[in-house]
Design a protein around this motif. Structure first.
Motif, mmCIF file in Angstrom:
data_model
loop_
_atom_site.group_PDB
_atom_site.id
_atom_site.type_symbol
_atom_site.label_atom_id
_atom_site.label_comp_id
_atom_site.label_asym_id
_atom_site.label_seq_id
_atom_site.Cartn_x
_atom_site.Cartn_y
_atom_site.Cartn_z
ATOM 1 N N LEU A 1 0.796 -1.226 0.000
ATOM 2 C CA LEU A 1 0.000 0.000 0.000
ATOM 3 C C LEU A 1 0.829 1.276 0.000
ATOM 4 N N VAL A 2 1.968 1.244 0.666
ATOM 5 C CA VAL A 2 2.779 2.449 0.882
ATOM 6 C C VAL A 2 3.749 2.645 -0.275
ATOM 7 N N THR A 3 3.874 3.886 -0.710
ATOM 8 C CA THR A 3 4.845 4.228 -1.750
ATOM 9 C C THR A 3 6.084 4.857 -1.104
ATOM 10 N N PHE A 4 7.138 5.001 -1.888
ATOM 11 C CA PHE A 4 8.325 5.674 -1.378
ATOM 12 C C PHE A 4 7.997 7.132 -1.054
ATOM 13 N N ALA A 5 7.132 7.741 -1.835
ATOM 14 C CA ALA A 5 6.714 9.125 -1.550
ATOM 15 C C ALA A 5 6.070 9.210 -0.163
ATOM 16 N N ASP A 6 5.288 8.191 0.199
ATOM 17 C CA ASP A 6 4.685 8.153 1.537
ATOM 18 C C ASP A 6 5.762 8.063 2.615
ATOM 19 N N VAL A 7 6.748 7.220 2.385
ATOM 20 C CA VAL A 7 7.838 7.045 3.352
ATOM 21 C C VAL A 7 8.604 8.357 3.528
ATOM 22 N N VAL A 8 8.874 9.023 2.432
ATOM 23 C CA VAL A 8 9.584 10.302 2.477
ATOM 24 C C VAL A 8 8.805 11.295 3.336
ATOM 25 N N GLN A 9 7.495 11.340 3.132
ATOM 26 C CA GLN A 9 6.672 12.288 3.870
ATOM 27 C C GLN A 9 6.597 11.926 5.354
ATOM 28 N N VAL A 10 6.309 10.678 5.658
ATOM 29 C CA VAL A 10 6.148 10.257 7.055
ATOM 30 C C VAL A 10 7.457 10.380 7.826
ATOM 31 N N ARG A 11 8.553 9.979 7.190
ATOM 32 C CA ARG A 11 9.861 10.030 7.853
ATOM 33 C C ARG A 11 10.542 11.386 7.733
ATOM 34 N N GLN A 12 9.917 12.306 7.020
ATOM 35 C CA GLN A 12 10.477 13.638 6.787
ATOM 36 C C GLN A 12 11.904 13.556 6.239
ATOM 37 N N LEU A 13 12.048 12.744 5.202
ATOM 38 C CA LEU A 13 13.349 12.553 4.568
ATOM 39 C C LEU A 13 13.592 13.616 3.506
ATOM 40 N N ASP A 14 14.851 13.907 3.295
ATOM 41 C CA ASP A 14 15.257 14.695 2.146
ATOM 42 C C ASP A 14 15.404 13.666 1.021
ATOM 43 N N GLU A 15 14.410 13.617 0.154
ATOM 44 C CA GLU A 15 14.367 12.561 -0.872
ATOM 45 C C GLU A 15 15.628 12.528 -1.725
ATOM 46 N N ARG A 16 16.075 13.682 -2.192
ATOM 47 C CA ARG A 16 17.274 13.716 -3.043
ATOM 48 C C ARG A 16 18.497 13.186 -2.315
ATOM 49 N N ALA A 17 18.690 13.630 -1.083
ATOM 50 C CA ALA A 17 19.851 13.189 -0.306
ATOM 51 C C ALA A 17 19.767 11.690 -0.021
ATOM 52 N N PHE A 18 18.582 11.207 0.313
ATOM 53 C CA PHE A 18 18.398 9.791 0.610
ATOM 54 C C PHE A 18 18.694 8.938 -0.627
ATOM 55 N N LEU A 19 18.178 9.369 -1.768
ATOM 56 C CA LEU A 19 18.418 8.614 -3.002
ATOM 57 C C LEU A 19 19.875 8.724 -3.460
ATOM 58 N N ALA A 20 20.515 9.846 -3.194
ATOM 59 C CA ALA A 20 21.946 9.982 -3.520
ATOM 60 C C ALA A 20 22.760 9.023 -2.653
ATOM 61 N N GLU A 21 22.386 8.906 -1.396
ATOM 62 C CA GLU A 21 23.075 7.965 -0.510
ATOM 63 C C GLU A 21 22.840 6.530 -0.978
ATOM 64 N N TYR A 22 21.617 6.240 -1.412
ATOM 65 C CA TYR A 22 21.335 4.903 -1.947
ATOM 66 C C TYR A 22 22.184 4.634 -3.188
ATOM 67 N N GLU A 23 22.316 5.611 -4.037
ATOM 68 C CA GLU A 23 23.118 5.427 -5.255
ATOM 69 C C GLU A 23 24.560 5.079 -4.902
ATOM 70 N N ARG A 24 25.123 5.748 -3.908
ATOM 71 C CA ARG A 24 26.490 5.424 -3.468
ATOM 72 C C ARG A 24 26.545 4.001 -2.912
ATOM 73 N N TYR A 25 25.531 3.628 -2.154
ATOM 74 C CA TYR A 25 25.435 2.276 -1.593
ATOM 75 C C TYR A 25 25.370 1.242 -2.724
ATOM 76 N N ARG A 26 24.556 1.538 -3.724
ATOM 77 C CA ARG A 26 24.366 0.627 -4.858
ATOM 78 C C ARG A 26 25.669 0.447 -5.642
ATOM 79 N N VAL A 27 26.380 1.537 -5.865
ATOM 80 C CA VAL A 27 27.653 1.478 -6.598
ATOM 81 C C VAL A 27 28.663 0.643 -5.831
#
Length: 69
Positions: free
Chosen positions: A38-64
């Protein structure tokens, strides 16, 4: 890239490493949890008050790093 409009379940099925990243960041993530249907990543960003760009940039480094192993 992560599509913020997909359910978390579909996101992680499409990009399994993202699930590992979420767990590494302390998120209680599991595909067995029915809320992931039911939950989207957009929902997680909102509920957790994440900086979406920073979080995804960190994920990209993790993925690499993970792919380099």
């Amino acid at each position: 890239m992560i599509d913020a409009t997909k359910t978390m379940k579909q996101t992680v099925l499409d990009e399994p490493l993202f699930g590992e990243f979420l767990v590494s960041k302390g998120f209680p993530f599991s595909l067995d949890n029915p809320i992931t249907d039911l939950v989207t990543f957009a929902d997680v960003v909102q509920v957790r008050q994440l900086d979406e760009r920073a979080f995804l940039a960190e994920y990209e480094r993790y993925r690499v790093r993970a792919k380099g192993e």
